[in-house]
Design an enzyme around this catalytic site. Sequence first.
Site, mmCIF file in Angstrom:
data_model
loop_
_atom_site.group_PDB
_atom_site.id
_atom_site.type_symbol
_atom_site.label_atom_id
_atom_site.label_comp_id
_atom_site.label_asym_id
_atom_site.label_seq_id
_atom_site.Cartn_x
_atom_site.Cartn_y
_atom_site.Cartn_z
ATOM 1 N N HIS A 24 21.483 -12.127 -5.524
ATOM 2 C CA HIS A 24 22.499 -12.393 -6.562
ATOM 3 C C HIS A 24 23.829 -11.736 -6.175
ATOM 4 C CE1 HIS A 24 20.119 -14.350 -9.611
ATOM 5 N NE2 HIS A 24 19.314 -13.319 -9.811
ATOM 6 N N HIS A 60 15.763 -9.569 -4.076
ATOM 7 C CA HIS A 60 16.108 -10.572 -5.089
ATOM 8 C C HIS A 60 17.475 -10.271 -5.721
ATOM 9 C CE1 HIS A 60 15.082 -13.416 -8.459
ATOM 10 N NE2 HIS A 60 15.966 -12.641 -9.083
ATOM 11 N N GLU A 61 17.616 -9.052 -6.244
ATOM 12 C CA GLU A 61 18.874 -8.714 -6.914
ATOM 13 C C GLU A 61 20.040 -8.713 -5.924
ATOM 14 O OE1 GLU A 61 18.971 -8.956 -9.963
ATOM 15 O OE2 GLU A 61 16.826 -8.794 -10.351
ATOM 16 N N HIS A 115 25.845 -13.626 -3.744
ATOM 17 C CA HIS A 115 26.491 -14.759 -4.420
ATOM 18 C C HIS A 115 27.842 -14.323 -4.997
ATOM 19 C CE1 HIS A 115 25.343 -18.531 -7.047
ATOM 20 N NE2 HIS A 115 26.283 -18.795 -6.172
#
Length: 678
Positions: free
Chosen positions: A474, A470-471, A477
């Site tokens: 990010h 999940h992290e 991105h």
Amino acid sequence: MNMNNPLLDKFEAPFETAPFNQIKTEHFLPAIQKSIELAKDEVKAIKASPLPTFENTIEALDRAGEKLGVIAGIFFNLNSAETNEEIQKLAREISPLLTEHSNDILLDKELFERVEQVHSQKEQLNLSPEQETLLSKTYKSFVRNGANLNEEDSQKLRKIDQELAQLSLKFGEHVLAETNRYVRFVENESEVEGLPESIKEAAAQTAEEKGKAGQWAFTLDYPSYVPALTYLKNRELRKELFIAYNTKSSKGDELDNKSVIKDILQLRYERAKLLGYQSHAYFVLEERMAKTPKEVLEFLENLLEKAKPKAKEDVSEVAAFAKKLDGIERLERWDFAYYSEMLKKEKYELDDELLRPYFQLEKVVDGVFQTAGKLYGIQFTPNKDIPVYHSDVTAYEVKNRDGKHLAVFYADFFPRAGKRNGAWMTSYKGQYQLEGKDHRPHVSIVCNFTKPTKTKPSLLTFNEVTTLFHEFGHALHGMLAKSNYSSLSGTSVYWDFVELPSQIFENWCYEKECLDLFAVHFETGEKIPQELIDRIKKAANFQQGYQTVRQISFGLLDMAYHHQDPSKIEDIASFEKHVMEKTDLLPKVPNTLMSTAFSHIFQGGYSAGYYSYKWAEVLDADAFELFLEKGVFDPETAESFAKNILSSGGTEHPSKLYQRFRGREPKPDALLKRAGLI
């Protein structure tokens, strides 16, 4: 520029990274003060330039204060990941300076006139979509921060902003201090029955570190608290830990956050009213995909309607199981994780301890890198020349397909006293382009994972594996950003869009092609067997109804706080109880309170935005369906996702970017189907 202050010199370390090895706490305040002066000079120069144009006003403003942004970023990231009393004290001093500086810009009438002038000519300026977005965002940020207010109201706004900045710091300090001050020692081995060996060893190591060798210690850090609630057979001890965790900052002492919350809510409301909005939620949602509180509430209520029957079934099933197993007549909140885990084991022959040996941290990190490599052609190399702020942190250079420098990536994985709980991605330097040069980003992820012990490496639970993915989503991105302007780059997107890259990346953890890259037994080296992968997939929807309702309850609480006049809230505890009633699935525990440690909305940036986790899940389930159709490592789909979503940042409206990737609007059915709710 300044021989004695490394923060004010040009950063020379590889890739102009932060010189953590030279920075001392006393460097921050003078560096911030000096860089505020420099930023003020840049703004003066903008106001002194002739006729306002897009270049000399809008672009110039986006570039102004870059040094200040970098230094403040370093400081506040340390305040989250490696803080101490000195840094916290400094934060209370620095925060008002930054708030005042930001207000000096946004409340500057002369500067706003220039922005307004350019904005009024936007049709004639022949701007690119990205330039149009920057112009619109700049204009709105002035208006939304009081540029149209009269002098008296401007002063009111300044005062509110100063107080809010201090209060959110205070909220976070209280929660961290509460987390750090609790420790429960256990002398008798019979009291830790049920704990897996690895967790037991970690608890013994914690006790030893705290001067009680031969005992076991439990803290309120996730890697200690969550396994304790999940595995401890001792019901009384589970209860004690649950109550300690769920009464954080609510005990009426010097670390109590109840009045802090009331003050924050009141000031946010006053600020919104001052700017012409009905509530803080209306103010926030104006710049979101879900544009109004009505839209958010309808979205959450609609999901609740679909999920609640399933959630009740989930709880009944666990309650019946607890009764059958141990004669438990009334399932309490401190029982749920324990019996739920045992039920999962019985139903799917699966538990965290069965999976943990396949998820050695170093191998999972390598798997994350390989997954990103297969999808986006990027490579990671540890670089010891890049300074780090703690010995736990590893710095990597990231290169693209052609071996060209793409980003710097920092990874910081274990709990410590100076680090707040949870997991997050942050950046030390954003990506932007200037005078033909592409300035590449410096991105970091910070987690609180199970530490290695004397006999075992760090072995992650499956939940920790998905958190890492999940992290890292990010981080992708941030690392793949390709914008001209830093304020539109990477994760600078609408808040309810920001979770799409992170949440979609979790999906790969359930795919054999991905797990085969890294899931090998830390002792035998054997790959995770197919039947275990099948069980992981089958168990993926276990308790989904319950989990969905839990997330919705946080979203509804957040909206209830921010979508009304908070002066009507007399008591935080009874308000929370009232709001949570319709999502409560287990008996309420007297005196426990979630709000006083709800850092997402009172310290982080999620106020009137907690719903965005669920909102982005709709997008991620819908987007991942395309990968499932074409193949999870399909190069064409990956390239389209990188180009339209990851690299585009906030350069255009998220709906446009999403439609460009998916070829249509998102369909909520994908989420309901994935969660087994329809």
